[in-house]
Design an enzyme around this catalytic site. Structure first.
Site, mmCIF file in Angstrom:
data_model
loop_
_atom_site.group_PDB
_atom_site.id
_atom_site.type_symbol
_atom_site.label_atom_id
_atom_site.label_comp_id
_atom_site.label_asym_id
_atom_site.label_seq_id
_atom_site.Cartn_x
_atom_site.Cartn_y
_atom_site.Cartn_z
ATOM 1 C CD1 TRP A 178 -2.885 1.542 0.673
ATOM 2 C CD2 TRP A 178 -1.408 2.422 2.094
ATOM 3 N NE1 TRP A 178 -3.316 2.806 0.992
ATOM 4 C CE2 TRP A 178 -2.427 3.375 1.866
ATOM 5 C CE3 TRP A 178 -0.362 2.754 2.957
ATOM 6 C CZ2 TRP A 178 -2.435 4.628 2.467
ATOM 7 C CZ3 TRP A 178 -0.374 4.004 3.550
ATOM 8 C CH2 TRP A 178 -1.394 4.921 3.314
ATOM 9 C CG ASP A 345 -15.191 8.408 3.887
ATOM 10 O OD1 ASP A 345 -16.390 8.466 4.188
ATOM 11 O OD2 ASP A 345 -14.409 7.566 4.354
ATOM 12 N NE ARG A 421 -10.227 4.107 5.769
ATOM 13 C CZ ARG A 421 -11.188 4.845 5.208
ATOM 14 N NH1 ARG A 421 -12.303 4.284 4.773
ATOM 15 N NH2 ARG A 421 -11.039 6.147 5.063
ATOM 16 C CE LYS A 454 -10.959 7.509 -5.215
ATOM 17 N NZ LYS A 454 -9.877 8.441 -4.828
ATOM 18 C CD1 TRP A 455 -15.972 0.206 -5.512
ATOM 19 C CD2 TRP A 455 -17.811 0.043 -6.763
ATOM 20 N NE1 TRP A 455 -16.559 -1.001 -5.232
ATOM 21 C CE2 TRP A 455 -17.679 -1.135 -5.987
ATOM 22 C CE3 TRP A 455 -18.887 0.162 -7.641
ATOM 23 C CZ2 TRP A 455 -18.603 -2.185 -6.074
ATOM 24 C CZ3 TRP A 455 -19.806 -0.877 -7.719
ATOM 25 C CH2 TRP A 455 -19.667 -2.034 -6.945
ATOM 26 C CG ASP A 456 -11.803 3.688 -1.751
ATOM 27 O OD1 ASP A 456 -11.043 2.749 -2.056
ATOM 28 O OD2 ASP A 456 -11.418 4.669 -1.090
ATOM 29 C CG MET A 457 -12.729 -3.176 -1.289
ATOM 30 S SD MET A 457 -12.309 -4.581 -2.332
ATOM 31 C CE MET A 457 -12.588 -5.943 -1.200
ATOM 32 C CG ASN A 458 -10.644 2.290 1.894
ATOM 33 O OD1 ASN A 458 -9.548 2.524 1.397
ATOM 34 N ND2 ASN A 458 -11.681 3.096 1.744
ATOM 35 C CB CYS A 504 -10.380 3.695 -5.676
ATOM 36 S SG CYS A 504 -9.264 4.031 -4.286
ATOM 37 C CG ASP A 526 -4.958 5.565 -1.004
ATOM 38 O OD1 ASP A 526 -5.705 5.901 -1.937
ATOM 39 O OD2 ASP A 526 -5.305 4.770 -0.105
#
Length: 722
Positions: A178, A345, A421, A454-458, A504, A526
């Site tokens: 990351w 966010d 997270r 914006k499609w995120d996955m954390n 993302c 990031d």
């Protein structure tokens, strides 16, 4: 597809020949028709002669199948050197002993070879397809249970590729972690096995599902035959390379099921992910251009959609989103030429930090007291489109969604769950979860004037179970999640074609051809620090096209390379793909905003060349001066060449030889043509730019430059004369 008149020695029949724009891929059967073999892969004409992978058929302590350059072969006939398919009936011994049962072909563009094991009850079809206008061949495998009992699939790769080398192979892969994704990494493999993999249900930050192979006896760049593969899979995967006796490398790639095996019920067919196979005679950079052409084709008609200059508010405000502050940022963004404003966010109910709110996707009325629709209208009145960040697969433990549907998250019955997270992951393999995500996105996109998502996955899944879902091996949770993810993306494209979608996953954690075919841009990392980001983008561009690469200008300090760089450096770096801005521009001085407006205007003039042109990587970030060259598709007078260049050396810009400018030798130009620098008016001969190079006068306050050269015709005055 045409059989060649002169098959290699020992072959029982002429090969099938697939042809792309510039390459050929020839497949034949072993003499006993026990498996398919590669006869040739390379430029047109490479099939006209004995195969470089031909073997003597005299084997010692291994079987002929273990020594063969097999296209795909099961455990059974190939017990020692690595099988692509490992299958069994539950409770029985592993192994597939098949026979060739037919081939179908459509000209020189598709091929299907079928092998059948009637005792096991399994039919295997090896599938090939060329991609028009590219030098890419797609390969995949279809496995059908034809018996009355299920088949347990322990390994089911998509394909294997065989690459001749004289002694040692040079492998190039993209590694990292990351905030350090896409680091170009090279190693030499003389004997043994090298493997890359991800078990995180996404391609991951540590390794990209991509590999390039060359003969280590030749240079990495220039006129060097270079072979590459990329797996089209958004879940867990593996790629292995075996340096085998006799000077050959065999690369296998496929998905990696979470359950260690998958059960194939009678009558069912499992189709593996597609493996894209590419060849270039022009080194790693030539291979990059092959991948870029392929990804432009993946984008289809959306390739020609202008990708807007965006401003994203995350680094300015974090979770502290409120209408007044966001509008102030939007006004400043419009003032420097941004075309899109994205709220990241923190916009939805219960989201004050990363401990709550995920899953409850409704605008927070306390943050937008005048109404979310009114807020968006105010942004649009500034001349900006509006975009929004979402994380559809995530849920906060304290959310209303989790309280209502605790069964929707991955978990193992009776065991604790792990927060990453401060959140959990929804089981997107469930149809009801997919329906919820689709309904949520339809509501947001149908209610509000949102043009960008914006499609995120954390977080990856940890306790990956689905209580009540039946036997573990029948669930195939990894494939189910990927299918759900792709179903939602496909719905977005069909139901909301006007919306630009950015992919993302905590940066570059989910970038593969399946995602790139369904999104417009992706977020490689990031990490936006200037020198760190330059290295990330250098690796990214080896595998992926610039029109897919979202890149922001921020004020972030270096993580791995802390040396400061100018605002110009950050802009020129971000202009190598799809330009965005993420800094707190309200803290910028008037001079900084004026400079930003200048760079944004210049970017708009050349972004079509950057997104659609042919790329050349000039040096690397490890060199004191490096750059990227983009050549417009148009030929003749008026065609543009864009060069982005940076000083990555001493902070004072001192050249290696005092008094002399740094230089970048350009490539691919017509030596007889002339090229005018649009900014200075200087005219260079093509031969001068190829031989002496484009000069750059670096200094302490000048560490980056954008040069636009326009072809003005053949012949003419010497370099430096206007």
């Amino acid at each position: 597809m045409t059989p060649h008149d002169a098959p290699r020695s020992g072959a029982s029949r002429p090969p099938w020949v697939l042809r792309t724009a510039n390459t050929v891929y020839a497949v034949t059967l072993s003499p006993d028709e026990g498996w398919a073999e590669l006869a040739a892969w390379g430029p047109h004409g490479a099939e006209q002669g004995p195969s470089p992978l031909d073997w003597s058929r005299r084997t010692h302590f291994i079987t002929p199948a273990d020594a063969a350059p097999a296209e795909y072969i099961p455990y059974g006939p190939r017990p020692f050197t690595g099988a692509d398919l490992v299958a069994q009936r539950p409770g029985e011994e592993r192994g597939v002993w098949w026979r060739f049962t037919g081939a179908t072909a459509d000209g020189e563009h598709t091929l299907r070879l079928v092998f059948t094991d009637e005792t096991l009850g399994l039919t295997t079809a090896l599938c090939y397809e060329t991609v028009p206008g590219t030098d890419v061949i797609l390969r995949w495998t279809e496995l059908t249970c034809t018996g009355d009992a299920e088949v347990r699939l322990e390994r089911f790769d998509s394909a294997a590729v065989n690459i001749p080398v004289t002694d040692t192979a040079r492998l190039t892969c993209l590694t990292g972690q990351w905030s350090q994704e896409f680091t170009r990494t090279q190693l030499e493999l003389t004997r043994g096995r090298f493997e890359l993999a991800s078990t995180q249900a996404v391609p991951g930050h540590a390794y990209a599902p991509w590999l390039a192979v060359q003969d280590a006896a030749e240079p990495a760049e220039g006129a060097t035959p270079t072979y590459g593969i990329a797996l089209e899979w958004s879940g867990s995967w593996r790629i292995s390379a075996d340096a085998e006796p006799g000077g050959a490398v065999r690369v296998r790639a496929g998905r990696l099921p979470h359950e260690s095996a998958v059960r194939l019920a009678p009558g069912a067919t499992l189709t593996t992910p597609r493996l894209a196979c590419a060849f270039s005679p022009d080194g790693l950079e030539g291979l990059a251009r092959v991948w870029h052409r392929y990804e432009r084709r993946l984008s289809g008609e959306r390739l020609h959609r202008s990708r807007p200059v965006l401003y994203n508010s995350w680094e300015a405000t974090g979770f502290d989103v409120e209408a007044g502050g966001q509008l102030a940022l939007a006004r400043a963004a419009a003032g420097i030429g941004a075309e899109l404003f994205v709220v990241d966010d923190g916009w939805f109910t219960g989201r004050r930090d990363d401990t709550g709110g995920l899953g409850d996707w409704y605008p927070d009325p306390a943050k937008f007291p005048g109404g979310f629709d009114r807020f968006i209208s105010q942004v649009r009145e500034l001349g900006l489109d509006f975009g929004l960040w979402v994380e559809p697969e995530a849920v906060s433990p304290g959310s209303a969604l989790h309280a209502e549907h605790p069964e929707w998250v991955y978990r193992v019955e009776g065991r604790p769950v792990t927060l990453v997270r401060n959140q959990l992951l929804l089981d997107l393999g469930r149809t009801d979860v997919q329906d919820f995500v689709i309904a949520t996105l339809d509501r947001l996109l149908g209610t509000y004037a949102i043009r960008y998502l914006k499609w995120d996955m954390n977080r990856p899944p940890t306790e990956r179970g689905r209580p009540g879902g039946g036997p573990v091996e029948s669930q195939d949770l990894d494939a189910a999640h990927v299918a759900g993810y792709l179903r939602v993306l496909d719905h977005l494209r069909s139901a909301h074609p006007h919306v630009t979608v950015e992919g993302c996953a905590g940066g570059g954690g989910r970038i593969d051809h399946a995602t790139l075919a369904r999104t417009d841009v992706v977020w490689p990392s990031d990490n936006t620090a200037p020198l760190d980001r330059l290295t990330i983008q250098y690796g990214y561009l080896h595998a992926h096209a610039p029109h897919t690469m979202s890149s922001w200008v921020t004020d972030a300090p270096g993580v791995f390379d802390p040396r400061p760089r100018s605002l110009a450096f950050r802009f020129v770096s971000s202009m190598c793909g799809v330009l965005g801005i993420g800094a707190d521009i309200l803290k910028w001085t008037d001079e900084q905003r004026a400079e930003a407006a200048h760079w944004v205007a210049r970017y708009k003039e050349i972004r079509d060349v950057v997104h659609h042109g042919e790329i050349r990587l000039l040096n690397s970030p490890a060199d004191p001066t490096c750059g990227v060259q983009y050549d417009e598709d148009a030929q003749g007078a008026g065609a543009r060449t864009v060069v982005t260049a940076w000083n990555t050396g001493p902070l004072d810009g001192a050249p290696l030889v005092p008094g002399r400018p740094a230089r970048l030798r350009l490539r691919g130009l017509d030596p007889a043509a002339r090229y005018r620098d649009q900014a200075s008016g200087t005219v260079y001969g093509g031969g001068y730019l190829l031989h002496s190079g484009l000069p750059f006068h670096w200094s302490a306050d000048h560490d980056a430059e954008l040069v636009v050269l326009t072809r003005v015709g053949p012949g003419g005055p010497p370099a430096g004369v206007s």
